[in-house]
Design an enzyme around this catalytic site. Structure first.
Site, PDB file in Angstrom:
ATOM      1  NE  ARG A  41       0.485   1.484   3.295  1.00  0.00           N
ATOM      2  CZ  ARG A  41       1.507   2.310   3.480  1.00  0.00           C
ATOM      3  NH1 ARG A  41       2.733   1.843   3.556  1.00  0.00           N
ATOM      4  NH2 ARG A  41       1.303   3.612   3.594  1.00  0.00           N
ATOM      5  CB  ALA A  43      -0.102   7.035  -3.594  1.00  0.00           C
ATOM      6  NE  ARG A  77      -6.265   0.700  -1.176  1.00  0.00           N
ATOM      7  CZ  ARG A  77      -5.475   1.210  -0.229  1.00  0.00           C
ATOM      8  NH1 ARG A  77      -4.167   0.975  -0.261  1.00  0.00           N
ATOM      9  NH2 ARG A  77      -5.977   1.990   0.719  1.00  0.00           N
ATOM     10  CD  GLN A 184      -2.407   2.719   7.031  1.00  0.00           C
ATOM     11  OE1 GLN A 184      -2.907   2.959   8.136  1.00  0.00           O
ATOM     12  NE2 GLN A 184      -3.153   2.627   5.935  1.00  0.00           N
ATOM     13  CG  ASP A 225      -3.258   8.105  -0.908  1.00  0.00           C
ATOM     14  OD1 ASP A 225      -3.108   8.658   0.195  1.00  0.00           O
ATOM     15  OD2 ASP A 225      -2.879   6.940  -1.137  1.00  0.00           O
ATOM     16  CG  ASN A 235      -2.468  11.705   2.946  1.00  0.00           C
ATOM     17  OD1 ASN A 235      -1.874  10.931   2.189  1.00  0.00           O
ATOM     18  ND2 ASN A 235      -2.082  11.937   4.194  1.00  0.00           N
TER      19      ASN A 235
HETATM   20  C1  LIG Z   1       3.543   7.991   0.068  1.00  0.00           C
HETATM   21  S1  LIG Z   1       1.909   7.754  -0.274  1.00  0.00           S
HETATM   22  C2  LIG Z   1       1.348   7.012   1.179  1.00  0.00           C
HETATM   23  C3  LIG Z   1      -0.102   7.302   1.368  1.00  0.00           C
HETATM   24  O1  LIG Z   1      -0.853   6.101   1.171  1.00  0.00           O
HETATM   25  C4  LIG Z   1      -1.484   5.803   2.380  1.00  0.00           C
HETATM   26  O2  LIG Z   1      -2.709   5.155   2.199  1.00  0.00           O
HETATM   27  P1  LIG Z   1      -2.773   3.535   2.255  1.00  0.00           P
HETATM   28  O3  LIG Z   1      -1.871   3.115   3.376  1.00  0.00           O
HETATM   29  O4  LIG Z   1      -4.235   3.248   2.509  1.00  0.00           O
HETATM   30  O5  LIG Z   1      -2.309   3.078   0.894  1.00  0.00           O
HETATM   31  C5  LIG Z   1      -1.668   7.136   3.039  1.00  0.00           C
HETATM   32  O6  LIG Z   1      -2.714   7.868   2.457  1.00  0.00           O
HETATM   33  C6  LIG Z   1      -0.333   7.767   2.766  1.00  0.00           C
HETATM   34  O7  LIG Z   1      -0.270   9.137   2.874  1.00  0.00           O
END
Ligand SMILES: CSC[C@H]1O[C@H](OP(=O)(O)O)[C@H](O)[C@@H]1O
Length: 337
Positions: A41, A43, A77, A184, A225, A235
């Site tokens: 995960r 972006a 996604r 995360q 994102d 985000n």
């Molecule tokens: C460096 S982009 C990371 C960005 O993605 C995360 O979402 P997810 O963990 O659901 O893919 C989050 O929005 C972060 O800022």
């Protein structure tokens, strides 16, 4: 992540920090699963993974089926535009493919996307650290979610800036939001910062307001994102709250994202599809039930921060202060993107 000739090897982010297990993708369906299940995960990392998924798809399908399969890959996604951006680049190579092995041509494109993101991370780290150096450094910083190597394939977006700023002695205290419900922050960002030997304090998301106020946080630094043409930012859920808090407490909000996260085809954040995930992500933690059976759950995993609450957008091609549609358009035109 690592391309291994006939498969893609992914570190399974669902298992961190206690287990380092690998998830192997031998076909594009494995890649679609890996993105949907958040094995991988973040972006930029999703975009790179999808690019290698296209290579696997080309080994399995003829051109007509391949293009349809790539459309399915792009649906894995909805919010991170990097996924759609990467698939679009791969589809373009398929459509314009003339001679030679298609999968080798696509592998070259996937490798180029990966390498570009690695270089972009380094450039953003330099720009972002310079911004911090020009402020009242050393300073206190708060970050949200995970934006490091795991989320980008490179040194990170927001976390890349933070690591570079730490190396330059610009950080007094670093606060890391745990970032419920998927954690995360506590599971991934803490793991990455410990690997980098960078001190930090983990806090519950609900403590952010108190810490920004009492610890006089100067910077809230996050990833993105999707950034739309007017500078609105999608985000991780909770970013909008942090933006309001930062503005109220005179902290600066820095959004760090490569150009592959910008979507100028989308006018504003109200157009961005915001992913909602399963109730189980909220009601269970490592199989432990946290809420009664059959509770109604609303689990949006992204939110929108309006451009007027963003102080800086840091990209690999420069910084946009107080972002507007015109400033972003000028940045893209200057990059001839
Ligand atoms: C460096 S982009 C990371 C960005 O993605 C995360 O979402 P997810 O963990 O659901 O893919 C989050 O929005 C972060 O800022």
């Amino acid at each position: 992540m690592k391309w291994c000739g006939d498969h893609l090897q992914l570190l399974d982010q669902r298992k961190l920090p206690v287990q380092q297990q690998y998830f192997l993708c031998y076909q594009v369906a494995d890649v679609i699963d890996a993105i949907k299940l958040m094995v991988v995960r973040g972006a930029p990392a999703i975009g790179i993974t999808a690019a290698y998924g296209a290579v696997l798809a080309a080994k399995q399908h003829d051109t007509a089926e391949l293009l349809n399969t790539l459309d399915s890959l792009a649906q894995a996604r909805p919010t991170a535009v990097n996924l759609h951006w990467a698939v679009k680049r791969m589809k373009k190579r398929v459509i314009h493919h003339q001679e030679g092995q298609l999968d080798e041509c696509l592998l070259a494109e996937a490798n180029e996307i990966f390498q570009q993101e690695i270089v972009a991370n380094q450039q953003m780290a330099a720009y972002g650290a310079e911004l911090i150096a020009q402020s009242n450094a050393p300073c206190n910083i708060l970050t949200h979610c995970n934006t490091g190597r795991l989320a980008t394939g490179g040194s990170g977006t927001a976390l890349g800036v933070i690591c570079r700023a730490y190396q330059q002695g610009l950080i007094s205290q670093l606060f890391v939001d745990e970032t419920r419900p998927w954690l995360q922050g506590s599971r991934l960002t803490c793991w990455e910062l410990q690997q980098a030997d960078i001190p930090f304090q983990l806090n519950v998301d609900g403590a952010a307001a108190h810490l920004i106020k009492t610890e006089k946080v100067s910077w809230v630094i996050v990833g993105a994102d999707r950034i739309t043409a007017n500078g609105d930012v999608a985000n991780k859920i909770g970013t909008y709250s942090l933006a309001v808090l930062a503005r109220y407490h005179q902290a600066k909000l820095m959004v760090v994202a490569p150009l592959s996260t910008c979507d100028l085809s989308m006018a504003s954040g109200s157009d961005i599809p915001l992913e909602h995930r399963e109730a189980t992500e909220l009601c269970y933690l490592a199989e432990r039930q946290l809420a009664p059976d059959n509770v109604a759950v609303n689990n949006p995993v992204f939110d929108i921060t309006p451009a007027e609450l963003v102080d800086f957008i840091v990209t690999e091609r420069g910084i946009v202060a107080n972002p507007t549609a015109e400033k972003l358009k000028n940045l893209f035109e200057a990059c001839a993107v």
